[in-house]
Structure formats: C-alpha cells, structure tokens
Design a protein around this motif. Sequence first.
Motif, PDB file in Angstrom:
ATOM      1  N   LEU A 112       0.790  -1.228   0.000  1.00 34.09           N
ATOM      2  CA  LEU A 112       0.000   0.000   0.000  1.00 34.09           C
ATOM      3  C   LEU A 112       0.828   1.287   0.000  1.00 34.09           C
ATOM      4  O   LEU A 112       0.271   2.378  -0.133  1.00 34.09           O
ATOM      5  N   ASN A 113       2.132   1.171   0.142  1.00 32.23           N
ATOM      6  CA  ASN A 113       3.010   2.347   0.109  1.00 32.23           C
ATOM      7  C   ASN A 113       2.519   3.453   1.041  1.00 32.23           C
ATOM      8  O   ASN A 113       2.435   4.624   0.658  1.00 32.23           O
ATOM      9  N   ILE A 114       2.213   3.086   2.251  1.00 38.33           N
ATOM     10  CA  ILE A 114       1.672   4.039   3.218  1.00 38.33           C
ATOM     11  C   ILE A 114       2.794   4.934   3.727  1.00 38.33           C
ATOM     12  O   ILE A 114       3.844   4.463   4.159  1.00 38.33           O
ATOM     13  N   SER A 115       2.520   6.231   3.648  1.00 30.80           N
ATOM     14  CA  SER A 115       3.520   7.232   4.057  1.00 30.80           C
ATOM     15  C   SER A 115       3.217   7.726   5.467  1.00 30.80           C
ATOM     16  O   SER A 115       2.150   7.458   6.033  1.00 30.80           O
ATOM     17  N   GLU A 116       4.146   8.494   6.004  1.00 32.53           N
ATOM     18  CA  GLU A 116       3.947   9.131   7.305  1.00 32.53           C
ATOM     19  C   GLU A 116       2.717  10.034   7.260  1.00 32.53           C
ATOM     20  O   GLU A 116       1.937  10.092   8.204  1.00 32.53           O
TER      21      GLU A 116
END
Length: 158
Positions: A112-116
């Motif tokens: 999901l390439n979840i960022s901060e």
Amino acid sequence: MLSQRLTYFLKTLLLTLPLLGIGFAYADSHSQDTKSLYTRLGGLQPISVVVSDFIDVIVVDDTLNANPAIDAARKVVPAPYLKYQVTAMVCNATGGSCKYQGRSMKDAHAHLNISENDWQQMEVLLKGVLDKHGVPEKEQQELMEIVGSTKADIVTAP
C-alpha cells in the motif's frame, strides 16, 4: 444463652457493615484501574460500532485515497470485511476474547506504500471517531498506543 449470642452477632454485624461498604467501594474504584481496556471500552458491541464508523470514514477519505495503492485496495477489499477484521483485532489487542485471524500488519499493508502523511491522517480520523463516540481520553491514549505499535509494519513509504 442463644439469644445473647445472636444479639452479639447482630450487633457485630451492624457495626462492621459500614466498614465492609468502605472496603467494597475501594475495591470497586481500584478494580476500574485493573480492568482490561476491552472492558473499559464496553466490550465487543461498542468496539464494533466505533470500528464500523472508523472504516466508513477512512474508505472515503480524499487524503488517504490520494495514495493510488490505497485507492486501488479500497476497490478490491470490501468495507464489511475490513470492519470484521479490525473489530477482531481491536477486541483481541485490548484484552477481549476475539481471535484475529487476518494477515500480519506487515503483510496486509506492504503493497500500500503508506507514508507518514497517510499514517497521520489515519490518526486524525481515528481520534475524531473516538471523540464522536465519547471514548474517555485515558482509553483513547491506550488504544492509540496499541495502534502506534503497528506503525513500523504499516508505514513503508518515505
């Protein structure tokens, strides 16, 4: 002789009842501190309602859905399934008897390439739902600590 013993017993009982009441009141207030977070949140029913509202909020959130991987996952994974899995996870993690049988947080979120920024948005949305439902601050903090313990497995993008 029997009536004297009975009278003595009753007088003793009457004198000690107020002391027992104080002990029970202390035990009740002290037991609140030792109850599981699950119990303090009210158990499965309120947890499932809060989770349901939380999922309803995050699946339509423009900030989260700006991430193409999250947006694509929303179209594949039905919200009722997420509600079921997250409810089981929260129930289990807070001390309830539910068994979470889903994938690990790392496996479930790796693609999901979840960022901060995504993580912070999720925290804001969760806090809003907890506030909406009147979850006390102490319980919110404990729940957020539990959620925070998964961050390293979920946030994978710079």
